[in-house]
Design an enzyme around this catalytic site. Sequence first.
Site, mmCIF file in Angstrom:
data_model
loop_
_atom_site.group_PDB
_atom_site.id
_atom_site.type_symbol
_atom_site.label_atom_id
_atom_site.label_comp_id
_atom_site.label_asym_id
_atom_site.label_seq_id
_atom_site.Cartn_x
_atom_site.Cartn_y
_atom_site.Cartn_z
ATOM 1 N N LYS A 204 -14.669 -66.484 16.476
ATOM 2 C CA LYS A 204 -13.813 -65.339 16.815
ATOM 3 C C LYS A 204 -14.595 -64.032 16.810
ATOM 4 C CE LYS A 204 -10.609 -62.540 17.527
ATOM 5 N NZ LYS A 204 -9.255 -62.454 17.980
ATOM 6 N N PHE A 249 -15.326 -58.129 32.315
ATOM 7 C CA PHE A 249 -15.807 -57.247 31.238
ATOM 8 C C PHE A 249 -17.092 -56.517 31.610
ATOM 9 C CE2 PHE A 249 -12.993 -57.449 27.553
ATOM 10 C CZ PHE A 249 -12.046 -58.279 28.114
ATOM 11 N N LEU A 250 -17.259 -56.307 32.921
ATOM 12 C CA LEU A 250 -18.370 -55.477 33.397
ATOM 13 C C LEU A 250 -17.812 -54.244 34.105
ATOM 14 C CD1 LEU A 250 -21.090 -57.957 34.776
ATOM 15 C CD2 LEU A 250 -21.152 -56.632 32.663
ATOM 16 N N ALA A 252 -17.338 -50.502 33.982
ATOM 17 C CA ALA A 252 -17.770 -49.312 33.239
ATOM 18 C C ALA A 252 -16.547 -48.449 32.957
ATOM 19 C CB ALA A 252 -18.789 -48.547 34.064
ATOM 20 N N CYS A 260 -8.856 -54.324 18.150
ATOM 21 C CA CYS A 260 -9.713 -55.506 17.924
ATOM 22 C C CYS A 260 -11.210 -55.202 18.002
ATOM 23 C CB CYS A 260 -9.351 -56.591 18.922
ATOM 24 S SG CYS A 260 -7.626 -57.067 18.816
ATOM 25 N N LYS A 320 -5.484 -49.676 26.897
ATOM 26 C CA LYS A 320 -5.767 -50.427 28.116
ATOM 27 C C LYS A 320 -4.457 -50.587 28.871
ATOM 28 C CE LYS A 320 -5.748 -54.928 27.723
ATOM 29 N NZ LYS A 320 -6.030 -56.314 27.353
ATOM 30 N N ARG A 327 -3.393 -47.767 19.414
ATOM 31 C CA ARG A 327 -4.338 -47.815 18.285
ATOM 32 C C ARG A 327 -5.773 -47.758 18.797
ATOM 33 N NH1 ARG A 327 -2.431 -53.139 15.365
ATOM 34 N NH2 ARG A 327 -2.043 -53.674 17.531
HETATM 35 C C1 UGA Z 1 -9.596 -58.498 22.802
HETATM 36 C C2 UGA Z 1 -10.176 -59.798 23.393
HETATM 37 O O1 UGA Z 1 -10.358 -59.642 24.799
HETATM 38 C C3 UGA Z 1 -9.258 -60.974 23.112
HETATM 39 O O2 UGA Z 1 -9.845 -62.185 23.574
HETATM 40 C C4 UGA Z 1 -9.019 -61.063 21.594
HETATM 41 O O3 UGA Z 1 -8.155 -62.141 21.266
HETATM 42 C C5 UGA Z 1 -8.409 -59.758 21.111
HETATM 43 O O4 UGA Z 1 -9.325 -58.693 21.405
HETATM 44 C C6 UGA Z 1 -8.168 -59.874 19.632
HETATM 45 O O5 UGA Z 1 -9.140 -59.978 18.883
HETATM 46 O O6 UGA Z 1 -7.017 -59.994 19.205
HETATM 47 P P1 UGA Z 1 -7.751 -56.715 23.554
HETATM 48 O O7 UGA Z 1 -8.307 -55.850 22.458
HETATM 49 O O8 UGA Z 1 -6.289 -56.920 23.646
HETATM 50 O O9 UGA Z 1 -8.391 -58.202 23.488
HETATM 51 O O10 UGA Z 1 -8.184 -56.070 24.938
HETATM 52 P P2 UGA Z 1 -9.373 -56.264 26.002
HETATM 53 O O11 UGA Z 1 -8.787 -56.650 27.293
HETATM 54 O O12 UGA Z 1 -10.447 -57.128 25.481
HETATM 55 O O13 UGA Z 1 -9.921 -54.749 26.137
HETATM 56 C C7 UGA Z 1 -10.499 -54.083 25.025
HETATM 57 C C8 UGA Z 1 -11.007 -52.726 25.441
HETATM 58 O O14 UGA Z 1 -12.127 -52.845 26.322
HETATM 59 C C9 UGA Z 1 -9.993 -51.856 26.176
HETATM 60 O O15 UGA Z 1 -10.071 -50.528 25.736
HETATM 61 C C10 UGA Z 1 -10.421 -51.967 27.628
HETATM 62 O O16 UGA Z 1 -10.036 -50.865 28.410
HETATM 63 C C11 UGA Z 1 -11.935 -52.041 27.475
HETATM 64 N N1 UGA Z 1 -12.633 -52.687 28.607
HETATM 65 C C12 UGA Z 1 -12.392 -53.983 28.912
HETATM 66 C C13 UGA Z 1 -13.585 -51.952 29.324
HETATM 67 O O17 UGA Z 1 -13.824 -50.768 29.048
HETATM 68 N N2 UGA Z 1 -14.250 -52.567 30.362
HETATM 69 C C14 UGA Z 1 -14.046 -53.869 30.674
HETATM 70 O O18 UGA Z 1 -14.703 -54.381 31.607
HETATM 71 C C15 UGA Z 1 -13.079 -54.592 29.948
#
Ligand code: UGA
Length: 429
Positions: A204, A249-250, A252, A260, A320, A327
């Site tokens: 995890k 997840f690429l 910017a 999380c 997001k 948070r």
């Molecule tokens: C993340 C993980 O993606 C999940 O797999 C995990 O279960 C979860 O944490 C957790 O530990 O409970 P989450 O925090 O809901 O999920 O959101 P994400 O979609 O991962 O995005 C996280 C942050 O990264 C956001 O602020 C989003 O805007 C940013 N992000 C994401 C970027 O800046 N660029 C990207 O390409 C993707």
Amino acid sequence: MKIALIGTGYVGLVTGTCFAEAGHQVICADCDAQKVKLLQSGGMPIYEPSLEELVRKNQASGQLRFTNDTKEAVQESLVIFIAVPTPPLPDGGVDLSAMEAVAREIAGFMTSYKIVVDKSTVPVKTGEKVAETIKRYCKSRVDFDVVSNPEFLREGFAVEDFMNPDRVVVGVASQRPVQTLRDLYAPFHAPIIVTDINSAELIKHAANSFLALKISYVNALSVICEASGANIQEVANGIGMDSRIGRQFLNASLGFGGSCFPKDLSAFIKIAEQIGYDFGLLKEVQLINSRQMDRFFKKIQETLWILKGKTIGVLGLAFKENTDDTRMSPAMDLCRRLLKEGAKLRVYDPKAMVKAKAELPQAEYIEDMDAVAEGCDALVVATEWPQFKNLDLERARKAMSHPIMFDGRNLFDPSEMEEQGFVYKSIGR
Ligand code: UGA
């Protein structure tokens, strides 16, 4: 199968509801009496796409129940999931007091064999402690197994992710609970990876840290793109089409946030430190992330010069898209910085306005996305809500004396924005 969820936060509520939808008999317990009352009466404490409908449907059919009574939940179930908060400590470590308290509670109520499953994100070796605690506090000699079953749910897509998992990780200390876990997850048709408990717990933290690393990598590349005249989106597409790298997840951005990634990175760095390893790579991931916000803010400051007295429209407050969760939201961080400099804010978010207002009452909350730009000196896109792409640009341009947009999520096309008459600044393009 009869299962219990202890804790009805994002993870517990989604997990319990999706198990009920898959045909299991689920009791969700929470010590927060008000939240239980709200859920029992059809209310929802969070916004998560399609969750409300599933809760209602399964509550109506009797597959899903909410209670304040942990004893009832424990005694009526074979499998008990712990899904309690594991918040950060000031030193970056993890506060496991809720975990310990629930383990003790379960131990006190157990009268027959139970499988106690940890769903919360915890440091490696927590499972061992949970097992020790249950053994210590169990009044009679009742048999049990502890399992680690980390969640990989993205907020905003949690139901979809739960129903269609890439994999299910099951960490066990013996083979005894494995078939039950396989039966529990059978309706989801996902590969099940059975490991030892420590490995499951590490998976995890390792997964979240790697995803954060990917974002910081692309954000670092965005700085090089800006300095060299390259385009980060083309670079991301070019490297992302290599299946070993992958395009997800690429994107910017002005930085990642949420409950999380920031917390799990700090925790993983701390866990490594306690084991005797300096995880410098992840410290750099954190640093790149905070610098990304600094750079974005500086871009706004350099363009507008004096922020005091300027009116800035902010699109997006959630951390997001598809969530009302603010948070550790980069959008909220940015708003705070702008307010601190004396700017006035007109803000909009499709779902997060109520939560944001409680934290930032100084901003003006606008109910209509297309009205935000009125009287603004600049517009900022801070969250990747897809509907922002439908912003009425002509109306926004006319409503602003000097149309300037700072796009922290690269939602718009730079040449189209210029054609529309905007001074347009985004990330790495
Ligand atoms: C993340 C993980 O993606 C999940 O797999 C995990 O279960 C979860 O944490 C957790 O530990 O409970 P989450 O925090 O809901 O999920 O959101 P994400 O979609 O991962 O995005 C996280 C942050 O990264 C956001 O602020 C989003 O805007 C940013 N992000 C994401 C970027 O800046 N660029 C990207 O390409 C993707």
